[in-house]
Scaffold this active site. Sequence first.
Site, PDB file in Angstrom:
ATOM      1  N   GLY A 242     -33.576  25.508   8.648  1.00 17.36           N
ATOM      2  CA  GLY A 242     -33.859  26.426   8.755  1.00 17.36           C
ATOM      3  C   GLY A 242     -34.477  27.257   9.952  1.00 17.36           C
ATOM      4  N   GLU A 277     -31.947  19.123  10.127  1.00 17.20           N
ATOM      5  CA  GLU A 277     -30.383  19.307   9.090  1.00 17.20           C
ATOM      6  C   GLU A 277     -30.057  21.005   9.415  1.00 17.20           C
ATOM      7  OE1 GLU A 277     -30.931  17.046   5.284  1.00 17.20           O
ATOM      8  OE2 GLU A 277     -31.473  18.628   4.456  1.00 17.20           O
ATOM      9  N   GLY A 279     -27.954  24.243   9.567  1.00 16.04           N
ATOM     10  CA  GLY A 279     -26.443  24.791   9.277  1.00 16.04           C
ATOM     11  C   GLY A 279     -26.694  26.049   9.510  1.00 16.04           C
ATOM     12  N   ARG A 280     -27.151  26.888   9.237  1.00 13.09           N
ATOM     13  CA  ARG A 280     -27.449  28.521  10.273  1.00 13.09           C
ATOM     14  C   ARG A 280     -26.747  28.533  11.637  1.00 13.09           C
ATOM     15  NH1 ARG A 280     -28.953  33.185   7.608  1.00 13.09           N
ATOM     16  NH2 ARG A 280     -30.455  31.476   6.557  1.00 13.09           N
ATOM     17  N   ARG A 316     -24.354  38.803   2.053  1.00 12.29           N
ATOM     18  CA  ARG A 316     -26.391  38.306   2.689  1.00 12.29           C
ATOM     19  C   ARG A 316     -27.438  39.765   2.113  1.00 12.29           C
ATOM     20  NH1 ARG A 316     -27.961  37.132   6.968  1.00 12.29           N
ATOM     21  NH2 ARG A 316     -29.387  35.265   6.148  1.00 12.29           N
ATOM     22  N   TYR A 320     -30.639  39.477  -0.309  1.00 12.16           N
ATOM     23  CA  TYR A 320     -31.414  39.273   0.564  1.00 12.16           C
ATOM     24  C   TYR A 320     -32.179  40.615   1.907  1.00 12.16           C
ATOM     25  CZ  TYR A 320     -29.138  35.078   0.557  1.00 12.16           C
ATOM     26  OH  TYR A 320     -28.667  33.848   0.053  1.00 12.16           O
ATOM     27  N   CYS A 356     -19.005  48.493  -7.284  1.00 10.24           N
ATOM     28  CA  CYS A 356     -18.622  49.248  -8.249  1.00 10.24           C
ATOM     29  C   CYS A 356     -20.483  48.930  -8.157  1.00 10.24           C
ATOM     30  CB  CYS A 356     -18.379  49.278  -9.647  1.00 10.24           C
ATOM     31  SG  CYS A 356     -16.919  49.842  -8.898  1.00 10.24           S
TER      32      CYS A 356
END
Length: 431
Positions: A242, A277, A279-280, A316, A320, A356
Amino acid sequence: MTDAADSLPVRRLSDWDAAELQTLIDDYGSPLYVLDLERVRQNYRRLAAAFSNAEILYAVKANALGAVLETLHGEGAGLECASAGEVQRALEAGASGSEVHYTAVNPPAQDLDWVVGAWADHPELTVTAGSEDTIDRLEARGYDGRLCLRVNPGIGAGHHEKVQTGAAAKFGVPAERAVDVLRDAADRGFDVVGIHAHVGSGVSSDQLDAHREFVARMGELAREVSEAIDGDGLEFVDVGGGFGVPYREDEEPLDLESVAEATREALGEVDAWLTIEPGRYFVADAGVLLTEVNTVKEARDTVVAGVDAGMTTLIRPAMYDAYHPIRNLTADAEGAGSSAAEGRETVPQTVAGPICESGDVFCADRELPASERGDILAIGNAGAYGYEMANQYNSRPRPASVVLEGGEVRLSRRRETVDDVTRAEREARTE
Ligand code: LLP
């Protein structure tokens, strides 16, 4: 790379070398994902230095490219996997069983079958179960190996409601039931090794209070569990990933030292490893997506720059409303060496893809140098959840990707063709 470059907490889109990126497009075509493995390494080292006493697992889902897994594993990271496919890729990248955690979320039967099969050869792997049901299904397959319980702490945080997992009913056993569930699992012969929770993704500095409260609950729970269960106690407390990164040009990077200190303090005394853990954090600013402008159009209220990448390439922004920095490399190259006044005029533009759907835009009304057909745009912070979430909607093949390492460029995934898109359908017909 120098130590100074290593310690830079963020690489902005403006830091990338425009001429080098332009060469890549000339050589490999558009759209193109570019990932700098050296930057991945720097990000890992900076985070590992701040969390010097923690076990670090890379959340493979952020970018599962073999080269990324090999790089991070080479630096000492274990690998957190969200599916049997990711476990397979982690083992192929050289991770040993003890370095692999499989986080099972409503796991399909095939995933459990595959992972339990792999466990026979890698008895040190860890399975993280998020429900009693999953524990029963593991037992039914003969699994009595290392078991971690994912709990739902009831606190979420993150950059968007769709990625705030900590309070979402879908994830984990309610924390108040964890002791009973783990006691029962231990009685049934499982090797209970840890507890886990993931508060959400893209947690920023201003959500540090939520992070603190979440970690404090995990610390409390770890102490309760250790007392309640006979045996060796817990080996680790996994507080998930996170760690946010700055997507906007004026956003500050996380102060890792403060996050690490807050985490330690909130966790309190526990006789177990702290596991994280991310990731980003390792991959986001190591990647850019390059795309070519093919259409420039005066619309009623804006200028539309149509590009060949879309929501199928990088989802993304559509999914989001995520902000990604955008830079016109061609305009920057023209401007190099001349004064800013001689550069292109800046106008509000909507950068839109070829899909589209009206949601298929990378930005709306953003001030950018006036686009011209043939310009190359770079979209920043595309290394995390970029290619990984790409898809073939509108029968659009996924793009190529290259990695940079030690001054070399390597094709890491060839560009797909329509043939790739239709292969499974054709094979079904000929069966
Ligand atoms: N651990 C678990 C159990 C997770 O579910 C996740 C992410 C992570 C670790 C890593 O989180 P990170 O450090 O990358 O924030 N597609 C979304 C992000 C979804 C994250 C899902 N879980 C996006 O593009 O923002």
